[in-house]
Design a protein around this motif. Structure first.
Motif, PDB file in Angstrom:
ATOM      1  N   PRO A   2      48.091  48.823  41.283  1.00  0.00           N
ATOM      2  CA  PRO A   2      47.221  49.887  40.773  1.00  0.00           C
ATOM      3  C   PRO A   2      47.254  51.108  41.682  1.00  0.00           C
ATOM      4  CG  PRO A   2      46.047  47.794  40.975  1.00  0.00           C
ATOM      5  CD  PRO A   2      47.380  47.619  41.616  1.00  0.00           C
ATOM      6  N   ALA A   8      47.671  43.716  42.334  1.00  0.00           N
ATOM      7  CA  ALA A   8      47.010  42.959  41.277  1.00  0.00           C
ATOM      8  C   ALA A   8      47.963  41.910  40.717  1.00  0.00           C
ATOM      9  CB  ALA A   8      46.568  43.898  40.168  1.00  0.00           C
ATOM     10  N   TRP A  10      49.428  40.103  37.667  1.00  0.00           N
ATOM     11  CA  TRP A  10      49.616  40.377  36.245  1.00  0.00           C
ATOM     12  C   TRP A  10      49.926  39.074  35.530  1.00  0.00           C
ATOM     13  CZ3 TRP A  10      48.911  44.028  32.720  1.00  0.00           C
ATOM     14  CH2 TRP A  10      49.637  43.981  31.533  1.00  0.00           C
ATOM     15  N   HIS A  12      51.496  37.643  32.450  1.00  0.00           N
ATOM     16  CA  HIS A  12      52.414  38.074  31.402  1.00  0.00           C
ATOM     17  C   HIS A  12      52.020  37.580  30.016  1.00  0.00           C
ATOM     18  CE1 HIS A  12      55.262  39.824  34.202  1.00  0.00           C
ATOM     19  NE2 HIS A  12      55.026  38.786  34.983  1.00  0.00           N
ATOM     20  N   GLU A  15      49.132  39.635  29.033  1.00  0.00           N
ATOM     21  CA  GLU A  15      49.392  41.052  29.284  1.00  0.00           C
ATOM     22  C   GLU A  15      48.162  41.764  29.838  1.00  0.00           C
ATOM     23  OE1 GLU A  15      51.320  42.993  26.000  1.00  0.00           O
ATOM     24  OE2 GLU A  15      52.920  41.508  25.943  1.00  0.00           O
ATOM     25  N   VAL A  16      47.555  41.145  30.862  1.00  0.00           N
ATOM     26  CA  VAL A  16      46.379  41.711  31.514  1.00  0.00           C
ATOM     27  C   VAL A  16      46.428  41.425  33.010  1.00  0.00           C
ATOM     28  CG1 VAL A  16      44.877  41.434  29.497  1.00  0.00           C
ATOM     29  CG2 VAL A  16      44.964  39.637  31.213  1.00  0.00           C
ATOM     30  N   VAL A  17      45.650  42.194  33.752  1.00  0.00           N
ATOM     31  CA  VAL A  17      45.370  41.883  35.147  1.00  0.00           C
ATOM     32  C   VAL A  17      44.106  41.042  35.116  1.00  0.00           C
ATOM     33  CG1 VAL A  17      44.700  42.788  37.394  1.00  0.00           C
ATOM     34  CG2 VAL A  17      46.435  43.976  36.045  1.00  0.00           C
ATOM     35  N   GLU A  18      44.214  39.794  35.519  1.00  0.00           N
ATOM     36  CA  GLU A  18      43.072  38.882  35.489  1.00  0.00           C
ATOM     37  C   GLU A  18      42.020  39.350  36.499  1.00  0.00           C
ATOM     38  OE1 GLU A  18      41.086  35.795  33.858  1.00  0.00           O
ATOM     39  OE2 GLU A  18      43.181  36.100  33.384  1.00  0.00           O
ATOM     40  N   GLN A  22      42.949  40.212  42.771  1.00  0.00           N
ATOM     41  CA  GLN A  22      43.627  41.281  43.494  1.00  0.00           C
ATOM     42  C   GLN A  22      43.614  41.029  44.997  1.00  0.00           C
ATOM     43  OE1 GLN A  22      42.519  45.227  42.334  1.00  0.00           O
ATOM     44  NE2 GLN A  22      42.325  44.665  40.186  1.00  0.00           N
TER      45      GLN A  22
END
Length: 75
Positions: A2, A8, A10, A12, A15-18, A22
């Motif tokens: 970010p 972060a 990812w 797949h 398709e999100v940053v949980e 981080q």
């Protein structure tokens, strides 16, 4: 990575940053991921690195269910 400089994780499939996965910066992420892979490979014992992970206080290591500690504990 970010724009904040944090690293972060990812996911797949989704398709999100949980949330809560981080790391503060690249140095902390590399420290963590090298030890994660060493534990998974059997080169290091989890007990030898667990305190270090907890001392860093990184969400990416400590997030319940998705953090690196959870992944190492389930192996």
């Amino acid at each position: 990575m970010p724009t904040s400089g944090r690293v972060a994780v990812w996911f797949h499939e989704e398709e999100v940053v949980e949330a809560g996965t981080q790391f503060d910066d690249v140095d902390v992420f590399v420290w963590s991921i090298v030890r994660y892979h060493a534990v998974r490979a059997g080169t290091l014992d989890l007990a030898a690195v667990e305190d270090g992970f907890r001392a860093l206080g990184q969400p990416g290591a400590q997030a319940p269910g998705v953090g690196l500690l959870a992944a190492m504990s389930s192996s």
